[in-house]
Design a protein around this motif. Structure first.
Motif, PDB file in Angstrom:
ATOM      1  N   ALA A 425       0.831  -1.208   0.000  1.00 36.37           N
ATOM      2  CA  ALA A 425       0.000   0.000   0.000  1.00 36.37           C
ATOM      3  C   ALA A 425       0.864   1.256   0.000  1.00 36.37           C
ATOM      4  O   ALA A 425       0.576   2.234  -0.716  1.00 36.37           O
ATOM      5  CB  ALA A 425      -0.941  -0.010   1.205  1.00 36.37           C
ATOM      6  N   ILE A 426       1.939   1.247   0.795  1.00 36.55           N
ATOM      7  CA  ILE A 426       2.846   2.397   0.829  1.00 36.55           C
ATOM      8  C   ILE A 426       3.500   2.603  -0.537  1.00 36.55           C
ATOM      9  O   ILE A 426       3.669   3.739  -1.003  1.00 36.55           O
ATOM     10  CB  ILE A 426       3.915   2.195   1.920  1.00 36.55           C
ATOM     11  N   ALA A 427       3.863   1.493  -1.195  1.00 36.69           N
ATOM     12  CA  ALA A 427       4.519   1.579  -2.503  1.00 36.69           C
ATOM     13  C   ALA A 427       3.608   2.167  -3.568  1.00 36.69           C
ATOM     14  O   ALA A 427       4.084   2.716  -4.566  1.00 36.69           O
ATOM     15  CB  ALA A 427       4.995   0.195  -2.935  1.00 36.69           C
ATOM     16  N   LEU A 428       2.299   2.076  -3.368  1.00 34.32           N
ATOM     17  CA  LEU A 428       1.358   2.618  -4.349  1.00 34.32           C
ATOM     18  C   LEU A 428       1.176   4.124  -4.234  1.00 34.32           C
ATOM     19  O   LEU A 428       0.666   4.762  -5.159  1.00 34.32           O
ATOM     20  CB  LEU A 428      -0.002   1.937  -4.182  1.00 34.32           C
ATOM     21  N   LEU A 429       1.559   4.703  -3.108  1.00 34.87           N
ATOM     22  CA  LEU A 429       1.340   6.135  -2.885  1.00 34.87           C
ATOM     23  C   LEU A 429       1.955   7.040  -3.961  1.00 34.87           C
ATOM     24  O   LEU A 429       1.332   8.027  -4.372  1.00 34.87           O
ATOM     25  CB  LEU A 429       1.870   6.526  -1.504  1.00 34.87           C
ATOM     26  N   PRO A 430       3.188   6.768  -4.452  1.00 33.79           N
ATOM     27  CA  PRO A 430       3.763   7.687  -5.452  1.00 33.79           C
ATOM     28  C   PRO A 430       3.027   7.714  -6.785  1.00 33.79           C
ATOM     29  O   PRO A 430       3.126   8.705  -7.509  1.00 33.79           O
ATOM     30  CB  PRO A 430       5.196   7.140  -5.634  1.00 33.79           C
ATOM     31  N   THR A 431       2.276   6.659  -7.120  1.00 30.77           N
ATOM     32  CA  THR A 431       1.663   6.584  -8.451  1.00 30.77           C
ATOM     33  C   THR A 431       0.617   7.675  -8.675  1.00 30.77           C
ATOM     34  O   THR A 431       0.712   8.427  -9.662  1.00 30.77           O
ATOM     35  CB  THR A 431       1.063   5.190  -8.681  1.00 30.77           C
ATOM     36  N   PRO A 432      -0.423   7.813  -7.831  1.00 35.48           N
ATOM     37  CA  PRO A 432      -1.372   8.910  -8.079  1.00 35.48           C
ATOM     38  C   PRO A 432      -0.730  10.285  -7.986  1.00 35.48           C
ATOM     39  O   PRO A 432      -1.089  11.196  -8.757  1.00 35.48           O
ATOM     40  CB  PRO A 432      -2.445   8.704  -6.999  1.00 35.48           C
ATOM     41  N   PHE A 433       0.212  10.431  -7.077  1.00 36.96           N
ATOM     42  CA  PHE A 433       0.896  11.725  -6.953  1.00 36.96           C
ATOM     43  C   PHE A 433       1.616  12.067  -8.260  1.00 36.96           C
ATOM     44  O   PHE A 433       1.532  13.204  -8.752  1.00 36.96           O
ATOM     45  CB  PHE A 433       1.890  11.675  -5.793  1.00 36.96           C
ATOM     46  N   ALA A 434       2.323  11.085  -8.830  1.00 34.92           N
ATOM     47  CA  ALA A 434       3.057  11.321 -10.077  1.00 34.92           C
ATOM     48  C   ALA A 434       2.118  11.650 -11.230  1.00 34.92           C
ATOM     49  O   ALA A 434       2.382  12.567 -12.024  1.00 34.92           O
ATOM     50  CB  ALA A 434       3.901  10.091 -10.415  1.00 34.92           C
ATOM     51  N   LEU A 435       1.015  10.935 -11.327  1.00 31.78           N
ATOM     52  CA  LEU A 435       0.096  11.136 -12.452  1.00 31.78           C
ATOM     53  C   LEU A 435      -0.599  12.486 -12.379  1.00 31.78           C
ATOM     54  O   LEU A 435      -0.767  13.171 -13.400  1.00 31.78           O
ATOM     55  CB  LEU A 435      -0.926  10.002 -12.479  1.00 31.78           C
ATOM     56  N   PHE A 436      -1.007  12.894 -11.194  1.00 28.21           N
ATOM     57  CA  PHE A 436      -1.643  14.211 -11.069  1.00 28.21           C
ATOM     58  C   PHE A 436      -0.622  15.331 -11.246  1.00 28.21           C
ATOM     59  O   PHE A 436      -0.970  16.422 -11.728  1.00 28.21           O
ATOM     60  CB  PHE A 436      -2.360  14.327  -9.725  1.00 28.21           C
ATOM     61  N   LEU A 437       0.632  15.073 -10.892  1.00 31.72           N
ATOM     62  CA  LEU A 437       1.695  16.044 -11.162  1.00 31.72           C
ATOM     63  C   LEU A 437       1.885  16.213 -12.668  1.00 31.72           C
ATOM     64  O   LEU A 437       2.004  17.339 -13.171  1.00 31.72           O
ATOM     65  CB  LEU A 437       3.002  15.578 -10.515  1.00 31.72           C
ATOM     66  N   LEU A 438       1.900  15.105 -13.395  1.00 31.34           N
ATOM     67  CA  LEU A 438       2.047  15.158 -14.849  1.00 31.34           C
ATOM     68  C   LEU A 438       0.862  15.849 -15.503  1.00 31.34           C
ATOM     69  O   LEU A 438       1.007  16.544 -16.516  1.00 31.34           O
ATOM     70  CB  LEU A 438       2.206  13.741 -15.404  1.00 31.34           C
ATOM     71  N   ALA A 439      -0.334  15.659 -14.944  1.00 31.64           N
ATOM     72  CA  ALA A 439      -1.530  16.307 -15.505  1.00 31.64           C
ATOM     73  C   ALA A 439      -1.526  17.809 -15.252  1.00 31.64           C
ATOM     74  O   ALA A 439      -2.048  18.588 -16.069  1.00 31.64           O
ATOM     75  CB  ALA A 439      -2.788  15.680 -14.917  1.00 31.64           C
ATOM     76  N   SER A 440      -0.931  18.221 -14.142  1.00 30.15           N
ATOM     77  CA  SER A 440      -0.968  19.634 -13.764  1.00 30.15           C
ATOM     78  C   SER A 440       0.134  20.464 -14.404  1.00 30.15           C
ATOM     79  O   SER A 440       0.036  21.685 -14.479  1.00 30.15           O
ATOM     80  CB  SER A 440      -0.865  19.775 -12.236  1.00 30.15           C
ATOM     81  N   SER A 441       1.194  19.795 -14.861  1.00 34.52           N
ATOM     82  CA  SER A 441       2.315  20.545 -15.434  1.00 34.52           C
ATOM     83  C   SER A 441       2.944  19.756 -16.566  1.00 34.52           C
ATOM     84  O   SER A 441       3.086  18.535 -16.483  1.00 34.52           O
ATOM     85  CB  SER A 441       3.359  20.834 -14.348  1.00 34.52           C
ATOM     86  N   GLY A 442       3.333  20.459 -17.612  1.00 30.00           N
ATOM     87  CA  GLY A 442       3.941  19.802 -18.762  1.00 30.00           C
ATOM     88  C   GLY A 442       5.397  20.147 -18.951  1.00 30.00           C
ATOM     89  O   GLY A 442       5.965  19.868 -20.015  1.00 30.00           O
ATOM     90  N   TYR A 528      -2.034  14.011 -23.550  1.00 34.44           N
ATOM     91  CA  TYR A 528      -2.079  13.016 -22.476  1.00 34.44           C
ATOM     92  C   TYR A 528      -2.725  13.540 -21.193  1.00 34.44           C
ATOM     93  O   TYR A 528      -2.747  12.824 -20.189  1.00 34.44           O
ATOM     94  CB  TYR A 528      -0.658  12.518 -22.158  1.00 34.44           C
ATOM     95  N   TYR A 529      -3.284  14.774 -21.245  1.00 34.87           N
ATOM     96  CA  TYR A 529      -3.850  15.343 -20.027  1.00 34.87           C
ATOM     97  C   TYR A 529      -4.971  14.470 -19.467  1.00 34.87           C
ATOM     98  O   TYR A 529      -4.945  14.077 -18.287  1.00 34.87           O
ATOM     99  CB  TYR A 529      -4.371  16.754 -20.305  1.00 34.87           C
ATOM    100  N   LEU A 530      -5.974  14.157 -20.280  1.00 37.62           N
ATOM    101  CA  LEU A 530      -7.092  13.331 -19.813  1.00 37.62           C
ATOM    102  C   LEU A 530      -6.621  11.929 -19.419  1.00 37.62           C
ATOM    103  O   LEU A 530      -7.148  11.326 -18.472  1.00 37.62           O
ATOM    104  CB  LEU A 530      -8.173  13.237 -20.889  1.00 37.62           C
ATOM    105  N   THR A 531      -5.638  11.425 -20.125  1.00 38.63           N
ATOM    106  CA  THR A 531      -5.096  10.100 -19.807  1.00 38.63           C
ATOM    107  C   THR A 531      -4.501  10.092 -18.408  1.00 38.63           C
ATOM    108  O   THR A 531      -4.758   9.183 -17.615  1.00 38.63           O
ATOM    109  CB  THR A 531      -4.022   9.711 -20.834  1.00 38.63           C
ATOM    110  N   PHE A 532      -3.694  11.101 -18.091  1.00 31.70           N
ATOM    111  CA  PHE A 532      -3.092  11.170 -16.761  1.00 31.70           C
ATOM    112  C   PHE A 532      -4.160  11.302 -15.668  1.00 31.70           C
ATOM    113  O   PHE A 532      -4.032  10.701 -14.593  1.00 31.70           O
ATOM    114  CB  PHE A 532      -2.122  12.358 -16.687  1.00 31.70           C
ATOM    115  N   VAL A 533      -5.202  12.077 -15.934  1.00 28.89           N
ATOM    116  CA  VAL A 533      -6.273  12.241 -14.948  1.00 28.89           C
ATOM    117  C   VAL A 533      -6.988  10.918 -14.709  1.00 28.89           C
ATOM    118  O   VAL A 533      -7.211  10.505 -13.555  1.00 28.89           O
ATOM    119  CB  VAL A 533      -7.274  13.321 -15.409  1.00 28.89           C
TER     120      VAL A 533
END
Length: 572
Positions: A425-442, A528-533
């Motif tokens: 569960a701890i290892a999964l934490l970076p994944t949503p953070f990374a994807l929303f970071l990619l969606a918010s900034s290019g 890739y914005y919608l994809t990352f979201v």
């Protein structure tokens, strides 16, 4: 004693095999060129990535082959499958031959299947030669599979850094060459020798040393893996990486030197009471009977008869009062009684814990793998095409570190015990953070940070999954059960990749054309914005599923740890 040094030679050979057979991780480095040559859409390119992952569906065939053929035969069958699969693609991308799309699809499928066969060979070698420390052996060797893309990038820069199709040629040739190199120690496998408790402890220390060397290897590749300033320096850097991979060969020499020391000098003085013990000898009482090596190479049981008294059963759930919450039902219904209980296929598929685990993997590690497959187009759409190899190296290096970190629970268990599903569960934490970071900034910094986090998270999940499957659903059934689990990879690759391709093509414009179709190129954040979201939202579902799995299995892990501690106290 010679057998002890030979088993370490086998481990080094397994490291080499894993380090150079993670060939699916460099797909993004040449995918744009392959797409252009074939004149296909992003959706069709996604199907080629799916074909490579689809090989995992047929991974069971390697286990079937081992029932009838010796290990070295399966190794070379894997090497030749990869040679044909990648070699034909190289001929296509360099215009030596022209093939229809369906034939290229089948070549990708064959190449993906070869990776599964290589992995099976490595798993068998680790389990059969290190039964008492198999979790350490597996986590170490699987870690090197994640660094393949960085090694291939170094080789690419050292030979011809302007020709992306070179990746396909290297993918075809290097695993075959490594297989010939590794065949000698594999053919000279030592007979099984059960280790005394102090022998298991010494092996654990050796694994600690190898993990330190592996970490140095990862840091080296992270710092220099994408350096292509000039051809001479690139070749020197590639030579340095190969030297780091050869360095573990010193381990067999250390074993021989230690044996000589014990025979000639150790009788004069000895050091007693070392406080640094990764595997407590008393704990081995919980695993009695595990070290007997059967001719059919059955795995040893995770729990002894002293720990597990009852057969497979679920926690009985009585008719609950109407005021009982749905949350409590979700947590208590069909809970596991203990770890290491064998699950047949039919029982596995009825387990709530298995499907929570399946969703966790599907919405976690699989998203990371699909992200790596699309990394070439992601970089291109953000105007970072020149940094594609850097991003591939970054993902590969952090995936390697994530895989190494998956061994952390085994090393710190004496001081901090935490259920492995909790670490998941701890290892999964970076994944949503990374994807929303990619969606918010290019920008380039966000792309690099997101890529590193995705690699770290998915690498941990890939490496920890084998041990978790073994613990939750039985070590003797891990071959079948883990293959059922990883069917989520091709399914996820198809669904996630198809979603990404539809968004990409809908925002693209017509680029290069071929005789039969046109290749679509998309530029800008919208590609890739919608994809990352969407991927980020799905990863939150995976995170939630992992938390529920942790809560449901925490009691089984606590029972196992309490039984281990009680056994140690009684024996002392």
């Amino acid at each position: 004693m010679a057998g002890q040094s030979r088993k370490w030679m086998i481990l080094v050979a397994t490291i080499w095999i894993q380090a150079f057979t993670g060939t699916n991780f460099d797909f993004s480095a040449y995918s744009s060129d392959l797409k252009s040559v074939l004149g296909i859409s992003q959706v069709q390119l996604n199907y080629l990535a799916v074909a490579s992952d689809l090989g995992k569906v047929f991974g069971w065939s390697s286990g079937l082959a081992l029932m009838y053929f010796p290990l070295w035969t399966v190794l070379f069958a894997a090497a030749f499958m990869g040679f044909v699969g990648y070699g034909v693609q190289w001929l296509v991308i360099t215009h030596f031959i022209s093939l229809p799309y369906i034939m290229v699809f089948l070549c990708c499928l064959l190449a993906g299947l070869s990776i599964c066969w290589f992995n099976t060979v490595c798993f068998v070698l680790c389990i059969s030669n290190f039964p008492a420390n198999r979790s350490l052996a597996l986590s170490l060797t699987v870690s090197f599979n994640g660094v393949s893309a960085a090694l291939y990038t170094l080789a690419y820069n050292a030979i011809n850094p302007t020709s992306p199709e070179l990746y396909l040629l290297l993918n075809a040739l290097i695993p075959l060459i490594v297989s010939f190199t590794a065949i000698i120690p594999i053919l000279r496998q030592p007979p099984f020798e059960p280790l005394p408790p102090d022998g298991v402890r010494r092996d654990s220390l050796m694994f600690l040393l190898l993990n330190i060397l592996a970490a140095l290897n990862g840091v080296y590749l992270l710092l220099f893996g994408s350096n292509s300033s000039d051809l001479t320096s690139a070749r020197l850097l590639f030579g340095g990486a190969i030297l780091l991979l050869v360095f573990p060969l010193c381990i067999p020499g250390l074993v021989i030197a230690r044996n000589w020391y014990n025979r000639t000098i150790h009788t004069s003085f000895r050091l007693e009471g070392s406080g640094f013990i990764l595997v407590d000898p008393d704990e081995l009482e919980l695993h009695k009977g595990m070290l007997a090596h059967e001719a059919n190479r059955e795995g040893y049981q995770l729990l002894s008869d002293d720990v597990v008294q009852n057969p497979v059963k679920s926690v009985a759930v009585e008719e609950e009062d109407s005021d009982e919450s749905c949350c409590k039902k979700l947590i208590t219904r069909d809970q596991l009684e203990g770890l290491g209980i064998e699950h047949s296929l039919s029982l596995l598929l009825t387990r709530s814990d298995f499907w929570l685990y399946y969703i966790t993997y599907f919405c976690g590690g699989t998203i990371g793998l699909v992200y790596s497959n699309n990394l070439g187009q992601i970089a291109q759409s953000l105007g970072q095409s020149s940094n594609t190899t850097t991003l591939v190296t970054l993902y590969s290096s952090f995936s390697f570190f994530g895989r190494l970190l998956s061994a952390t629970p085994d090393y710190i268990r004496a001081k901090v015990y935490f259920a492995r599903t909790g670490w998941l569960a701890i290892a999964l934490l970076p994944t949503p953070f990374a994807l929303f970071l990619l969606a918010s900034s290019g920008n380039a910094s966000a792309l690099q940070a997101g890529t590193a986090l995705m690699g770290l998270s998915s690498g941990f999940i890939f490496a920890a999954a084998v041990s978790i499957t073994s613990e939750l659903f039985g070590p003797n059934s891990v071959g079948v059960n883990h293959n059922i689990l990883i069917t989520n990879i091709p399914i996820g690759s198809l669904i996630y990749g198809f979603l990404a391709a539809l968004v990409y093509d809908s925002h693209g414009f017509t680029g290069t054309k071929s005789m039969t179709s046109e290749s679509v190129v998309c530029m800008g954040r919208d590609c890739y914005y919608l994809t990352f979201v969407w991927w980020g939202c799905l990863s939150l579902l995976g995170l939630g599923s992992s938390l529920v799995l942790f809560i449901r299995t925490r009691r089984a892990y606590q029972r196992f740890e309490q039984a281990r501690i009680s056994s140690n106290i009684n024996d002392s």
